[in-house]
Design a protein around this motif. Structure first.
Motif, mmCIF file in Angstrom:
data_model
loop_
_atom_site.group_PDB
_atom_site.id
_atom_site.type_symbol
_atom_site.label_atom_id
_atom_site.label_comp_id
_atom_site.label_asym_id
_atom_site.label_seq_id
_atom_site.Cartn_x
_atom_site.Cartn_y
_atom_site.Cartn_z
ATOM 1 N N THR A 22 0.827 -1.212 0.000
ATOM 2 C CA THR A 22 0.000 0.000 0.000
ATOM 3 C C THR A 22 0.861 1.262 0.000
ATOM 4 O OG1 THR A 22 -0.123 -0.067 2.421
ATOM 5 C CG2 THR A 22 -1.882 -1.186 1.202
ATOM 6 N N ASP A 23 2.145 1.124 -0.356
ATOM 7 C CA ASP A 23 3.044 2.282 -0.353
ATOM 8 C C ASP A 23 2.500 3.402 -1.243
ATOM 9 O OD1 ASP A 23 6.047 1.184 0.703
ATOM 10 O OD2 ASP A 23 4.609 -0.316 0.037
ATOM 11 N N ALA A 24 2.523 4.614 -0.732
ATOM 12 C CA ALA A 24 2.137 5.771 -1.528
ATOM 13 C C ALA A 24 3.288 6.151 -2.454
ATOM 14 C CB ALA A 24 1.788 6.942 -0.622
ATOM 15 N N GLY A 25 2.938 6.770 -3.581
ATOM 16 C CA GLY A 25 3.960 7.223 -4.508
ATOM 17 C C GLY A 25 4.506 6.095 -5.350
ATOM 18 N N PRO A 26 5.766 6.206 -5.774
ATOM 19 C CA PRO A 26 6.351 5.190 -6.654
ATOM 20 C C PRO A 26 6.360 3.818 -6.007
ATOM 21 C CG PRO A 26 7.747 7.152 -6.551
ATOM 22 C CD PRO A 26 6.711 7.312 -5.497
ATOM 23 N N ARG A 27 6.146 2.800 -6.813
ATOM 24 C CA ARG A 27 6.199 1.438 -6.290
ATOM 25 C C ARG A 27 7.627 1.106 -5.903
ATOM 26 N NH1 ARG A 27 2.123 -1.670 -10.565
ATOM 27 N NH2 ARG A 27 0.239 -0.569 -9.876
ATOM 28 N N PRO A 28 7.828 0.465 -4.764
ATOM 29 C CA PRO A 28 9.193 0.178 -4.297
ATOM 30 C C PRO A 28 9.950 -0.694 -5.289
ATOM 31 C CG PRO A 28 7.575 -0.202 -2.569
ATOM 32 C CD PRO A 28 6.808 -0.001 -3.826
ATOM 33 N N ALA A 29 11.175 -0.324 -5.561
ATOM 34 C CA ALA A 29 12.007 -1.112 -6.467
ATOM 35 C C ALA A 29 12.396 -2.430 -5.802
ATOM 36 C CB ALA A 29 13.256 -0.316 -6.833
ATOM 37 N N GLY A 30 12.407 -3.506 -6.610
ATOM 38 C CA GLY A 30 12.806 -4.819 -6.101
ATOM 39 C C GLY A 30 11.938 -5.308 -4.972
ATOM 40 N N THR A 57 13.275 -11.621 1.557
ATOM 41 C CA THR A 57 14.310 -11.695 2.589
ATOM 42 C C THR A 57 13.713 -12.075 3.939
ATOM 43 O OG1 THR A 57 14.130 -9.321 3.115
ATOM 44 C CG2 THR A 57 15.733 -9.973 1.420
ATOM 45 N N ARG A 58 12.438 -11.751 4.132
ATOM 46 C CA ARG A 58 11.768 -12.142 5.370
ATOM 47 C C ARG A 58 10.782 -13.286 5.133
ATOM 48 N NH1 ARG A 58 7.901 -8.753 9.678
ATOM 49 N NH2 ARG A 58 8.086 -10.357 11.294
ATOM 50 N N PHE A 59 10.103 -13.266 3.985
ATOM 51 C CA PHE A 59 9.091 -14.279 3.669
ATOM 52 C C PHE A 59 9.574 -15.046 2.435
ATOM 53 C CE2 PHE A 59 6.941 -10.503 5.416
ATOM 54 C CZ PHE A 59 6.404 -11.044 6.579
ATOM 55 N N PRO A 60 10.452 -16.030 2.633
ATOM 56 C CA PRO A 60 11.078 -16.695 1.482
ATOM 57 C C PRO A 60 10.098 -17.449 0.579
ATOM 58 C CG PRO A 60 11.582 -17.850 3.533
ATOM 59 C CD PRO A 60 10.951 -16.564 3.921
ATOM 60 N N HIS A 61 8.888 -17.723 1.081
ATOM 61 C CA HIS A 61 7.905 -18.450 0.280
ATOM 62 C C HIS A 61 6.815 -17.522 -0.251
ATOM 63 C CE1 HIS A 61 9.895 -22.063 1.652
ATOM 64 N NE2 HIS A 61 9.755 -21.638 2.899
ATOM 65 N N ALA A 62 7.129 -16.235 -0.371
ATOM 66 C CA ALA A 62 6.173 -15.303 -0.986
ATOM 67 C C ALA A 62 5.969 -15.686 -2.443
ATOM 68 C CB ALA A 62 6.684 -13.875 -0.873
ATOM 69 N N LEU A 63 4.708 -15.776 -2.860
ATOM 70 C CA LEU A 63 4.380 -16.210 -4.218
ATOM 71 C C LEU A 63 3.704 -15.128 -5.046
ATOM 72 C CD1 LEU A 63 2.913 -19.778 -3.522
ATOM 73 C CD2 LEU A 63 5.248 -19.186 -4.229
ATOM 74 N N VAL A 64 2.949 -14.245 -4.387
ATOM 75 C CA VAL A 64 2.143 -13.260 -5.115
ATOM 76 C C VAL A 64 2.389 -11.884 -4.525
ATOM 77 C CG1 VAL A 64 -0.191 -12.543 -5.770
ATOM 78 C CG2 VAL A 64 0.359 -14.980 -5.608
ATOM 79 N N LEU A 65 2.610 -10.912 -5.421
ATOM 80 C CA LEU A 65 2.789 -9.532 -4.995
ATOM 81 C C LEU A 65 1.787 -8.671 -5.752
ATOM 82 C CD1 LEU A 65 4.418 -7.426 -3.398
ATOM 83 C CD2 LEU A 65 5.952 -7.244 -5.365
ATOM 84 N N ALA A 66 0.992 -7.922 -5.010
ATOM 85 C CA ALA A 66 -0.002 -7.041 -5.614
ATOM 86 C C ALA A 66 0.141 -5.654 -5.018
ATOM 87 C CB ALA A 66 -1.414 -7.586 -5.371
ATOM 88 N N PHE A 67 -0.458 -4.676 -5.682
ATOM 89 C CA PHE A 67 -0.443 -3.296 -5.219
ATOM 90 C C PHE A 67 -1.878 -2.835 -5.043
ATOM 91 C CE2 PHE A 67 3.493 -4.105 -7.393
ATOM 92 C CZ PHE A 67 4.450 -3.534 -6.566
ATOM 93 N N ASP A 68 -2.081 -2.016 -4.041
ATOM 94 C CA ASP A 68 -3.441 -1.605 -3.712
ATOM 95 C C ASP A 68 -4.100 -0.829 -4.837
ATOM 96 O OD1 ASP A 68 -5.012 0.865 -1.835
ATOM 97 O OD2 ASP A 68 -5.667 -1.224 -1.839
ATOM 98 N N ALA A 69 -3.341 0.029 -5.513
ATOM 99 C CA ALA A 69 -3.898 0.847 -6.587
ATOM 100 C C ALA A 69 -2.754 1.345 -7.442
ATOM 101 C CB ALA A 69 -4.679 2.036 -6.015
ATOM 102 N N PRO A 70 -3.016 1.731 -8.695
ATOM 103 C CA PRO A 70 -1.966 2.332 -9.514
ATOM 104 C C PRO A 70 -1.378 3.556 -8.817
ATOM 105 C CG PRO A 70 -3.891 1.844 -10.852
ATOM 106 C CD PRO A 70 -4.284 1.618 -9.423
ATOM 107 N N ALA A 71 -0.101 3.778 -9.032
ATOM 108 C CA ALA A 71 0.556 4.903 -8.376
ATOM 109 C C ALA A 71 0.012 6.236 -8.837
ATOM 110 C CB ALA A 71 2.060 4.848 -8.620
ATOM 111 N N SER A 72 -0.495 6.266 -10.085
ATOM 112 C CA SER A 72 -1.018 7.532 -10.614
ATOM 113 C C SER A 72 -2.290 7.940 -9.902
ATOM 114 C CB SER A 72 -1.307 7.393 -12.113
ATOM 115 O OG SER A 72 -1.995 8.529 -12.581
#
Length: 383
Positions: free
Chosen positions: A298-306, A313-328
């Motif tokens: 849910t980061d505001a502004g630009p999507r975090p790089a990497g 690094t904390r959740f080695p079995h992370a499978l899906v990454l989504a964003f709450d809304a487009p940054a625009s």
């Protein structure tokens, strides 16, 4: 008679490309342990043994081992095919397997042909209905409509005709269908035909116990009609499910009581949400560090790089990454002004959508892409 109801194994299925075959094998071990520990007389598997019609060879090997172990157990086994199975492939050798106490029913022409058992209170008759595609049986059965209800009604007419010749026998039916009252998840394949897939519970009137497959959550529709659900979670929509099977005691009068037996959870599913920095630092999320993870940032502004690499690094079995809304923010209209080159337009687009302008390397790559798409690269020059 003590019955263990399971379904929707989906052998060979993965979770967002993560291999689950080892977890499925652990469930089989658990299933055999329950059969022996609970002195189960009958195991019923209500369809979707495999995840697809042509399963991978490792899944076939696991199924072969599973069926051999079940055939050698104390229980009689009855299996029907589901909409994910190839009826012909799953049913291969079924007439030979009957002699080993392993009864596989996949053909519409076998509907109405019962598996006969008995306990101290008399006969128990099991009818296993394979998944019935209405279009596939419509001509042969002379169906007047094109729905799953019509197809199952016709199947149950054959079942009741058989039961009519067995006065006093208790009855069990297996079916693979979407029956009213159940709640679907994201991992079931749509079986709608002509827009109609839901079947009312009244289709099964007159049967003592109904063991259903297709929906991946455990459901009690009535005291005699239940879904066992899948033994593992096959989508993140099932993160809150308790997986397992039903242990059913069929009494002398045909009534039944059921106890849910939870299955082992080799790796749980978790849905987490928040700013990336918070997810990486929040101590309350420590319990999910070994889970399959779907993260929504849910980061505001630009999507975090990497972001995924950092998350792992904390959740080695992370499978899906989504964003709450487009940054625009979408606050200004996207207007292509005369005199601007295609390269300028793509740079504006990147900055608008991502909230961060392209760096030099990205700008050069976009310029190359624009040139490659132009019949004459010299035309990509402002007038």
């Amino acid at each position: 008679m003590r019955i263990l109801h399971t379904s929707d194994w989906h052998l060979g299925r993965s979770l967002h490309r993560a291999d689950l075959l080892g977890h499925q094998a652990a469930y089989v071990d658990h299933l055999l342990e329950v059969v022996e520990a609970e002195e189960v007389d009958l195991v019923v598997v209500a369809g979707d043994v495999f995840d697809r019609a042509l399963p991978p060879v490792d899944a076939v090997a696991l199924a072969d081992d599973t069926l051999a172990r079940l055939a050698a157990s104390r229980a009689t086994v009855v299996i029907s095919s589901g909409n994910h199975d190839s009826a012909r492939r799953l049913g291969f050798g079924s007439r030979v397997m009957d002699a080993a106490g392993l009864h596989v029913r996949t053909r519409p022409e076998d509907v109405g042909r019962a598996v006969e058992l008995a306990d101290a209170h008399g006969p128990v008759v099991v009818h296993a209905l394979p998944y019935l595609d209405p279009d596939a049986v419509r001509g042969a059965w002379g169906l007047t409509g094109r729905s799953h209800e019509v197809a199952l009604d016709a199947a149950m007419t054959r079942v009741r005709a058989d039961l009519a010749g067995r006065p006093g026998a208790r009855s069990v039916v297996l079916a693979h269908a979407f029956v009213a009252g159940g709640r679907p998840s994201d991992s079931e394949r749509d079986i709608a035909v002509g827009g109609i897939s839901v079947v009312p519970t009244s289709v099964f009137d007159g049967v003592d116990h109904v063991a259903l497959g297709h929906l991946h959550g455990a459901h009690t529709l009535t005291e005699r009609i239940r879904y066992s659900g899948s033994p593992l979670a096959y989508s993140f929509s099932e993160a809150g499910h308790t997986k397992g099977s039903w242990l059913v005691d069929l009494a002398a009068d045909g009534s039944s009581t059921a106890t849910f037996v939870p299955a082992p959870v080799p790796r749980p599913l978790a849905r987490i949400r928040g700013d990336l920095a918070d997810l990486l630092a929040d101590p309350d999320l420590a319990g999910h560090e070994g889970s399959w993870v779907e993260a929504t940032l849910t980061d505001a502004g630009p999507r975090p790089a990497g972001a995924m690499e950092r998350l792992r690094t904390r959740f080695p079995h992370a499978l899906v990454l989504a964003f709450d809304a487009p940054a625009s923010t979408g606050s200004r209209p996207r207007v292509v002004r005369p005199g601007r080159s295609a390269h300028d337009v793509t740079l504006d687009f990147v900055a608008d959508v991502r909230g961060l302008g392209a760096d030099d390397a990205e700008a050069a790559l976009l310029a190359s892409a624009c040139d490659a798409c132009a019949e004459d690269p010299t035309q990509d020059v402002p007038a």
